[in-house]
Design an enzyme around this catalytic site. Sequence first.
Site, PDB file in Angstrom:
ATOM      1  N   SER A  64     -12.508  -6.821  25.155  1.00 15.40           N
ATOM      2  CA  SER A  64     -12.947  -6.582  26.528  1.00 15.40           C
ATOM      3  C   SER A  64     -14.110  -7.501  26.898  1.00 15.40           C
ATOM      4  CB  SER A  64     -13.353  -5.112  26.695  1.00 15.40           C
ATOM      5  OG  SER A  64     -13.871  -4.869  27.986  1.00 15.40           O
ATOM      6  N   ILE A 112     -12.840 -11.098  27.505  1.00 16.79           N
ATOM      7  CA  ILE A 112     -12.154 -11.247  28.793  1.00 16.79           C
ATOM      8  C   ILE A 112     -13.168 -11.279  29.933  1.00 16.79           C
ATOM      9  CG2 ILE A 112     -10.571 -10.134  30.398  1.00 16.79           C
ATOM     10  CD1 ILE A 112      -9.197 -11.444  28.041  1.00 16.79           C
ATOM     11  N   HIS A 113     -14.170 -10.401  29.883  1.00 15.39           N
ATOM     12  CA  HIS A 113     -15.200 -10.404  30.927  1.00 15.39           C
ATOM     13  C   HIS A 113     -15.957 -11.734  30.945  1.00 15.39           C
ATOM     14  CE1 HIS A 113     -14.565  -6.028  31.076  1.00 15.39           C
ATOM     15  NE2 HIS A 113     -15.191  -6.063  32.230  1.00 15.39           N
ATOM     16  N   GLU A 114     -16.266 -12.249  29.752  1.00 12.04           N
ATOM     17  CA  GLU A 114     -16.989 -13.519  29.681  1.00 12.04           C
ATOM     18  C   GLU A 114     -16.119 -14.666  30.171  1.00 12.04           C
ATOM     19  OE1 GLU A 114     -19.934 -16.059  29.444  1.00 12.04           O
ATOM     20  OE2 GLU A 114     -20.172 -13.920  29.017  1.00 12.04           O
TER      21      GLU A 114
END
Length: 414
Positions: free
Chosen positions: A342, A345-347
Amino acid sequence: MGFYIVQTGVKNFQSAGIFVDLTFFRLFSQDAVGLILSDICMVGSMFFSVLLQKVIAHGWIRWRYTGMILQHIFQVTFLFVPIYWTFFKGWPWVQSGFFVLHTISMLMKIHSYSFYNGELSTYAIYLSELKEKYANLIGETKKTDDEVDEQKENEKQQILGQLEDKIEQVEGYLHSPTRNICYPENVTFLNYVDFILVPTLVYELEYPRTEKIRFWYLFEKILATFGTFFLLYVNTETYIIPILPNGSTSIVIMQVLFPFMVNYLLIFYIIFECICNVFAELTCFADRNFYDDWWNSITWDEFARKWNKPVHHFLLRHVYQSSIESYKLSKRDATFMTFFLSSLIHELVMVVVSKKIRMYLFVLQMLQLPLIWLSNLPAIKGKKWLGNAFFWFGLFIGPPLLGTLYCREVFASD
């Protein structure tokens, strides 16, 4: 919020002679046609998964492992081609952020659809093998002489009973709970379009449905979407964008602390209360549990479970449980893997937005793991008010800190 907007408009008119500055609007409306066409092409490419599942359902290839390899190649291509496209087009951060976020959400739908139906295809093969074995055993029983060993006959009847139970169990996997639809009847383009439109990231053979579309409710949510977006625009244009490029980091964070929290709440409301309910109403999707009372969270893991239920359900099924079942990870390691993926993906979204690799969001999100441990200490967990205050302190500090760090990168690149 209405009074806040009126006050802001009056202030802008007194100082600059305009009610709302349209500089930010010109930024995010840049190349709108190109963005829409790119988004349509991205969504259109998703139908490769239906074609692949149809090939698997007809028995031309097996899901394990040919289908899985083809699906993984497609998913990697589906993710990185749009990312390359944002750099090629040179879009500003608004367009880039929207396009990559939409791509990632559609990627999760693709993955859930393909792997759920892929597993069902293996059950379908297993069911045909069980039925063939059952039919052969029945045939052998009919061919036996009348003077058959009673013990062998009892053993055959016991095996037949076990096969019947297994057949019934596997048929249950291939049917929806109401038994209205069965694999591979669901592998159709219409079913796939329905899944794309319903506000969930986890594929099921069938979803609970409402009886009809409530058009007044739909109108209310559409109106709320545009109204809230206007509040978001005014707050960003007036209290965030003029401040971010100037001053020291600590001063800027203090100045944008409340504007960022307002934006955070408005974005949450737009996505989970307005947009999700609009698509749910249009598709007669009855499960409206898009979030729980995350504002009462006393730990960060509770917040992760409550604030975004669609993503939580996806991570629970396709990352956490899959890690335990497929890779035999422990619950602790599966939890770490879920947070790690997670965070990556956010980064990745922030890399596309800022056009730089800085890992600020990744580090802060992974810091939630020790914060979860800290929140579970008896001194904090035993006092809900203290845990909730600790949670809100982090929520107030996190978004403006990240916003300041990444916006500095964006403005520096400009």
